[in-house]
Design a protein around this motif. Structure first.
Motif, short mmCIF file in Angstrom:
data_model
loop_
_atom_site.label_atom_id
_atom_site.label_comp_id
_atom_site.label_asym_id
_atom_site.label_seq_id
_atom_site.Cartn_x
_atom_site.Cartn_y
_atom_site.Cartn_z
N LEU A 105 -17.74 -11.42 -7.83
CA LEU A 105 -16.29 -11.42 -8.01
C LEU A 105 -15.88 -10.43 -9.09
O LEU A 105 -14.89 -9.70 -8.93
N VAL A 106 -16.62 -10.37 -10.17
CA VAL A 106 -16.31 -9.42 -11.26
C VAL A 106 -16.44 -7.98 -10.76
O VAL A 106 -15.55 -7.14 -10.99
N PHE A 107 -17.54 -7.67 -10.07
CA PHE A 107 -17.71 -6.31 -9.56
C PHE A 107 -16.69 -5.97 -8.48
O PHE A 107 -16.23 -4.82 -8.40
N LEU A 108 -16.33 -6.94 -7.66
CA LEU A 108 -15.29 -6.71 -6.66
C LEU A 108 -13.97 -6.39 -7.33
O LEU A 108 -13.26 -5.46 -6.91
N PHE A 109 -13.62 -7.12 -8.38
CA PHE A 109 -12.38 -6.84 -9.10
C PHE A 109 -12.41 -5.44 -9.71
O PHE A 109 -11.42 -4.71 -9.63
N ILE A 110 -13.52 -5.07 -10.31
CA ILE A 110 -13.61 -3.72 -10.91
C ILE A 110 -13.46 -2.65 -9.83
O ILE A 110 -12.75 -1.65 -10.03
N TRP A 111 -14.07 -2.86 -8.67
CA TRP A 111 -13.96 -1.89 -7.58
C TRP A 111 -12.52 -1.78 -7.09
O TRP A 111 -12.00 -0.68 -6.92
N GLU A 112 -11.87 -2.91 -6.87
CA GLU A 112 -10.47 -2.90 -6.41
C GLU A 112 -9.54 -2.33 -7.48
O GLU A 112 -8.55 -1.68 -7.16
N LEU A 113 -9.85 -2.57 -8.74
CA LEU A 113 -9.07 -2.01 -9.84
C LEU A 113 -9.14 -0.49 -9.82
O LEU A 113 -8.11 0.19 -9.94
N ILE A 114 -10.32 0.04 -9.63
CA ILE A 114 -10.49 1.50 -9.57
C ILE A 114 -9.78 2.07 -8.35
O ILE A 114 -9.09 3.09 -8.43
N ALA A 115 -9.92 1.42 -7.20
CA ALA A 115 -9.28 1.91 -5.97
C ALA A 115 -7.76 1.90 -6.09
O ALA A 115 -7.09 2.88 -5.73
N SER A 116 -7.19 0.81 -6.61
CA SER A 116 -5.73 0.75 -6.73
C SER A 116 -5.23 1.67 -7.83
O SER A 116 -4.14 2.23 -7.72
N ALA A 117 -6.00 1.86 -8.89
CA ALA A 117 -5.60 2.81 -9.93
C ALA A 117 -5.56 4.23 -9.38
O ALA A 117 -4.67 5.02 -9.74
N TYR A 118 -6.49 4.55 -8.49
CA TYR A 118 -6.49 5.87 -7.86
C TYR A 118 -5.24 6.05 -7.00
O TYR A 118 -4.59 7.09 -7.04
N VAL A 119 -4.88 5.02 -6.23
CA VAL A 119 -3.68 5.11 -5.38
C VAL A 119 -2.43 5.27 -6.24
O VAL A 119 -1.56 6.12 -5.94
N VAL A 120 -2.33 4.51 -7.31
CA VAL A 120 -1.15 4.61 -8.18
C VAL A 120 -1.12 5.97 -8.88
O VAL A 120 -0.06 6.60 -8.97
N ALA A 121 -2.26 6.46 -9.34
CA ALA A 121 -2.30 7.77 -9.98
C ALA A 121 -1.91 8.87 -8.99
O ALA A 121 -1.20 9.82 -9.36
N LYS A 122 -2.34 8.73 -7.76
CA LYS A 122 -1.97 9.71 -6.73
C LYS A 122 -0.46 9.68 -6.48
O LYS A 122 0.17 10.72 -6.31
N GLN A 123 0.12 8.48 -6.48
CA GLN A 123 1.55 8.36 -6.21
C GLN A 123 2.40 8.93 -7.35
O GLN A 123 3.39 9.61 -7.11
N VAL A 124 2.03 8.65 -8.58
CA VAL A 124 2.86 9.10 -9.70
C VAL A 124 2.61 10.55 -10.09
O VAL A 124 3.40 11.12 -10.82
N SER A 125 1.54 11.15 -9.60
CA SER A 125 1.26 12.54 -9.94
C SER A 125 1.90 13.52 -8.96
O SER A 125 1.79 14.73 -9.14
N ARG A 126 2.56 13.01 -7.95
CA ARG A 126 3.27 13.89 -7.03
C ARG A 126 4.45 14.53 -7.76
O ARG A 126 5.07 13.91 -8.62
N PRO A 127 4.79 15.76 -7.39
CA PRO A 127 5.93 16.40 -8.05
C PRO A 127 7.24 15.64 -7.84
O PRO A 127 8.04 15.52 -8.77
N LYS A 128 7.45 15.13 -6.64
CA LYS A 128 8.64 14.34 -6.36
C LYS A 128 8.20 12.91 -6.10
O LYS A 128 7.40 12.66 -5.20
N LEU A 129 8.70 11.98 -6.91
CA LEU A 129 8.32 10.59 -6.76
C LEU A 129 8.93 10.04 -5.49
O LEU A 129 10.12 9.80 -5.39
N ASP A 130 8.10 9.87 -4.48
CA ASP A 130 8.55 9.41 -3.17
C ASP A 130 7.91 8.06 -2.88
O ASP A 130 6.94 7.96 -2.13
#
Length: 161
Positions: free
Chosen positions: A63-88
């Motif tokens: 469960l701990v490793f699953l949470f860390i994995w999902e945390l990294i995956a969702s952080a990547y998605v959020v970073a990809k969304q906010v790094s776009r030039p136009k916040l869409d």
């Protein structure tokens, strides 16, 4: 759950008894005694009403490793969304049904979903079967949160049942 604690306590007592018998007070002797105690408890597992405690320990680690994995995956998605030039993004709220029973399980699931970036559990319905989740980008995050919920729910069930 008490029998899990009893198994761990019994294993610690067996490790200390092993150190007494060896008349050596160091980490390798304790470790060997702990492993021998674990083998004894495994051999006597049918006398305990609950499962062998090592299974639950591995479930918690998973469960701990699953949470860390999902945390990294969702952080990547959020970073990809906010790094776009136009916040869409399209913020939104959606409902997820849970199969968890205990308050502790539902709280843990809600906290794990909330701790992942881009999603917040706003409310749990009175019947404790529905979670209202707000996401930063609903069309893109809804499937991610549902996948997280399913994997977290299965892992939490392994720990608590």
């Amino acid at each position: 759950m008490i029998t899990i604690a009893l198994q761990i306590l019994l294993n610690l007592v067996l490790a200390v008894v092993w150190m007494f018998l060896q008349d050596t007070w160091n980490v390798p002797t304790f470790t060997l005694g702990y492993l021998l105690g674990m083998g004894i408890i495994f051999g006597l597992r049918r006398f305990f009403p609950d499962v062998f405690y090592v299974r639950r320990v591995f479930a918690v680690i998973y469960l701990v490793f699953l949470f860390i994995w999902e945390l990294i995956a969702s952080a990547y998605v959020v970073a990809k969304q906010v790094s776009r030039p136009k916040l869409d993004i399209t913020p939104g709220i959606f409902v997820v049904e849970t199969n968890l029973i205990n308050d502790w399980e539902i709280t843990l699931l809600s906290n794990l979903i909330t701790l992942t970036p881009g999603s917040v559990v706003m409310e749990v319905a009175r019947d404790e079967k529905l979670l209202f989740i707000h996401t930063m980008d609903c069309p893109e995050s809804e499937e991610l949160v549902r996948r997280m919920k399913d994997s977290f729910e299965r892992a939490i069930s392994e720990v608590t049942r």
